[in-house]
Design a protein around this motif. Sequence first.
Motif, mmCIF file in Angstrom:
data_model
loop_
_atom_site.group_PDB
_atom_site.id
_atom_site.type_symbol
_atom_site.label_atom_id
_atom_site.label_comp_id
_atom_site.label_asym_id
_atom_site.label_seq_id
_atom_site.Cartn_x
_atom_site.Cartn_y
_atom_site.Cartn_z
ATOM 1 N N THR A 1 -0.797 0.589 -0.014
ATOM 2 C CA THR A 1 0.865 0.272 -0.079
ATOM 3 C C THR A 1 0.989 -1.129 -0.129
ATOM 4 N N SER A 2 -0.095 -1.943 -0.417
ATOM 5 C CA SER A 2 0.087 -3.439 -0.442
ATOM 6 C C SER A 2 0.357 -3.817 -1.908
ATOM 7 N N TYR A 3 -0.650 -3.090 -2.548
ATOM 8 C CA TYR A 3 -0.474 -3.534 -4.034
ATOM 9 C C TYR A 3 0.047 -2.386 -5.193
ATOM 10 N N ASN A 4 0.916 -1.646 -4.537
ATOM 11 C CA ASN A 4 1.714 -0.454 -5.447
ATOM 12 C C ASN A 4 2.874 -0.591 -5.171
ATOM 13 N N GLU A 5 3.617 0.277 -6.138
ATOM 14 C CA GLU A 5 4.988 0.569 -5.977
ATOM 15 C C GLU A 5 5.043 2.083 -5.312
ATOM 16 N N PRO A 6 6.150 2.241 -4.674
ATOM 17 C CA PRO A 6 6.305 3.749 -4.124
ATOM 18 C C PRO A 6 6.507 4.612 -5.137
ATOM 19 N N TYR A 7 7.364 4.321 -6.061
ATOM 20 C CA TYR A 7 7.707 5.372 -7.373
ATOM 21 C C TYR A 7 6.230 5.659 -7.720
ATOM 22 N N HIS A 8 5.679 4.744 -8.265
ATOM 23 C CA HIS A 8 4.168 5.097 -9.026
ATOM 24 C C HIS A 8 3.403 6.057 -8.055
ATOM 25 N N ILE A 9 3.525 5.777 -6.677
ATOM 26 C CA ILE A 9 2.453 6.497 -5.947
ATOM 27 C C ILE A 9 3.019 7.993 -5.872
ATOM 28 N N ALA A 10 4.241 8.029 -5.578
ATOM 29 C CA ALA A 10 5.069 9.205 -5.596
ATOM 30 C C ALA A 10 4.783 10.045 -6.799
ATOM 31 N N ARG A 11 4.845 9.434 -7.697
ATOM 32 C CA ARG A 11 4.788 10.207 -8.985
ATOM 33 C C ARG A 11 3.193 10.711 -9.194
ATOM 34 N N HIS B 1 -1.363 -8.598 9.348
ATOM 35 C CA HIS B 1 -1.641 -7.305 10.044
ATOM 36 C C HIS B 1 -0.280 -6.677 10.059
ATOM 37 N N GLY B 2 0.499 -7.112 10.934
ATOM 38 C CA GLY B 2 1.800 -6.437 11.304
ATOM 39 C C GLY B 2 2.461 -6.210 10.090
ATOM 40 N N GLU B 3 2.871 -7.178 9.256
ATOM 41 C CA GLU B 3 3.481 -7.058 8.057
ATOM 42 C C GLU B 3 3.004 -5.859 7.087
ATOM 43 N N ARG B 4 1.739 -5.915 6.827
ATOM 44 C CA ARG B 4 1.173 -4.855 6.167
ATOM 45 C C ARG B 4 1.611 -3.486 6.560
ATOM 46 N N TYR B 5 1.329 -3.224 7.938
ATOM 47 C CA TYR B 5 1.995 -1.956 8.331
ATOM 48 C C TYR B 5 3.479 -1.590 8.345
ATOM 49 N N ASP B 6 4.181 -2.930 8.384
ATOM 50 C CA ASP B 6 5.893 -2.644 8.287
ATOM 51 C C ASP B 6 6.033 -2.172 6.884
ATOM 52 N N ARG B 7 5.276 -2.557 6.027
ATOM 53 C CA ARG B 7 5.624 -2.218 4.574
ATOM 54 C C ARG B 7 5.034 -0.887 4.463
ATOM 55 N N ALA B 8 3.873 -0.472 4.762
ATOM 56 C CA ALA B 8 3.323 0.585 4.767
ATOM 57 C C ALA B 8 4.466 1.826 5.102
ATOM 58 N N VAL B 9 5.078 1.767 6.280
ATOM 59 C CA VAL B 9 5.848 2.559 7.045
ATOM 60 C C VAL B 9 7.073 2.820 6.065
ATOM 61 N N GLU B 10 7.696 1.578 5.480
ATOM 62 C CA GLU B 10 8.803 1.710 4.752
ATOM 63 C C GLU B 10 8.369 2.466 3.149
ATOM 64 N N PHE B 11 7.110 2.274 2.685
ATOM 65 C CA PHE B 11 6.455 2.786 1.463
ATOM 66 C C PHE B 11 6.483 4.198 1.687
ATOM 67 N N GLU C 1 8.155 6.181 3.541
ATOM 68 C CA GLU C 1 9.499 6.863 3.671
ATOM 69 C C GLU C 1 9.821 7.065 2.549
ATOM 70 N N VAL C 2 9.742 5.976 1.450
ATOM 71 C CA VAL C 2 10.318 5.938 0.263
ATOM 72 C C VAL C 2 9.574 7.033 -0.615
ATOM 73 N N VAL C 3 8.271 7.225 -0.397
ATOM 74 C CA VAL C 3 7.478 8.070 -1.134
ATOM 75 C C VAL C 3 8.068 9.545 -0.867
ATOM 76 N N LYS C 4 8.085 9.741 0.543
ATOM 77 C CA LYS C 4 8.357 11.208 1.154
ATOM 78 C C LYS C 4 9.877 11.419 0.522
ATOM 79 N N GLY C 5 10.826 10.354 0.467
ATOM 80 C CA GLY C 5 12.177 10.689 -0.027
ATOM 81 C C GLY C 5 12.083 11.246 -1.623
ATOM 82 N N LEU C 6 11.057 10.227 -2.181
ATOM 83 C CA LEU C 6 10.981 10.604 -3.817
ATOM 84 C C LEU C 6 10.398 11.964 -4.002
#
Length: 450
Positions: free
Chosen positions: A107-117, A154-164, A166-171
């Motif tokens: 989740t650090s070096y991807n975009e959620p849209y790419h991963i969802a797809r 470390h904390g920022e990585r996980y923050d980003r992961a959580v939002e990531f 959420e977006v993927v599940k939404g997509l």
Amino acid sequence: MNQERRGEKMRLGGFFHPTGNHVAAWLHPGAQIDAGTNFRHYAAITQIAERGRFDLMFVADAVAVRDGKLNALKRWPQYMAYFDPLTLLPALAAVTSRIGLCATATTSYNEPYHIARKFASLDHISNGRAGWNVVTSSALNEAWNFGRARHFEHGERYDRAVEFVEVVKGLWDSWDDDAFVRDRSTSVYFDPAKLHALNHKGPHFSVQGPLNVARPPQGHPVLFQAGSSDIGREVAARFAEGVFTPQHTLAGAQEFYRDLKGRMARYGRPPDALKIMPGLNAIVGRTKKEAEETHRFLQSKIHPDVGLEVLSNQLGNFDLSEYDLDGPLPDIEESRWALASQSSTRNIIRWAKEEKLTIRQIYERFAGARGQRTLIGSAVDIADDMETWFRGYGVDGFLVHPPYLPGGLSDFVDLVIPELQNRGLFREEYEGETLRENMGLERPKSRYAS
Ligand SMILES: Cc1cc2nc3c(=O)[nH]c(=O)nc-3n(C[C@H](O)[C@H](O)[C@H](O)COP(=O)(O)O)c2cc1C
């Protein structure tokens, strides 16, 4: 033996480092030497795991080669010549029919849209067998491949992961399950009322959607998580359905199990919605002696440069080359390794402090098993231990790390699996068609379902 959990089956996954889990696996004469870029090899080992009725196979990933001293790296092939998992897995889907196909994507070096797809596509291609291991990158040189000079904290990585996530599940919910009517008589392909734009705007991502893939057969591919620090556990409690974790003692595993399952209520999730599968570096032989010989052979092949490099990576690139290999591990301040994998590093520090292991002993234990627990023995020895951990509520199953591939896996399948089946601990046949069905996980309803 504790008779709890009668009737319940354990979950099993196979962790496929290309030549095997042991850091010197490629030096074993039974290992496929060019495994990382050999598709036939991956097809063969995935089929062996499917013959053994494994729930899933899993491939890890990094978006960089390993960084470090070339003198050591030249003896250690991991991530040096390695397929992109999301190119590999769809090909494996074509040569298997039941086993789950799981891979890491960062989740650090991807975009959620790419991963969802990509995972939605894999889920369709495999008829519902996709799983995504959600990780936050920890290697600094991954940052350097993506326009960043430094890594996320470390904390920022996980923050980003959580939002990531959420977006993927939404997509994945962009289309209702029955949105594509494909009706020639009315010439209507899809029902616009069943199409949903996400319109997500958050601190890390802004994603309108919808996704250009129909809702995956599993609703959502199965989500895995492999961080075991405090924040890692919290994130797992929130969304993970499978957790990979290094656990070395039954008491520690039980504590982890209780703690993680206990956290799930905060997110309105029942404990059963998440399966905990600690790593198991299982070295099996027809006799215990044979297994010990395999282990001894592999351990004898760990070059000290590699052992030190593996340890140093884990300790935030602390240079150990000037220290006596047969002396104690020096004190290493936490700020050095806080960016790296915390749970494995804590294990190393504990072995140094509590068990007084020397640097060599630590790297032999850590590098030999890549941080996971090692079990060496006959099928009965290994099944006994797995049964104790399972019945003792330390685990829901295991992520088996064969020491070398393919031989270490076929031995497990031919020897340990029948022993587990005879004890009623493991399936004889797949229960369902999808990874979710086989793992006993519910198919998530769409967020738009009434
Ligand atoms: C079985 C297992 C597989 C993992 N696979 C990957 C991987 O493929 N790529 C990666 O960057 N990290 C991987 N990790 C690392 C974790 O995602 C996580 O970053 C690490 O365990 C540290 O988390 P923590 O600091 O919360 O303990 C894996 C960890 C485990 C235990």
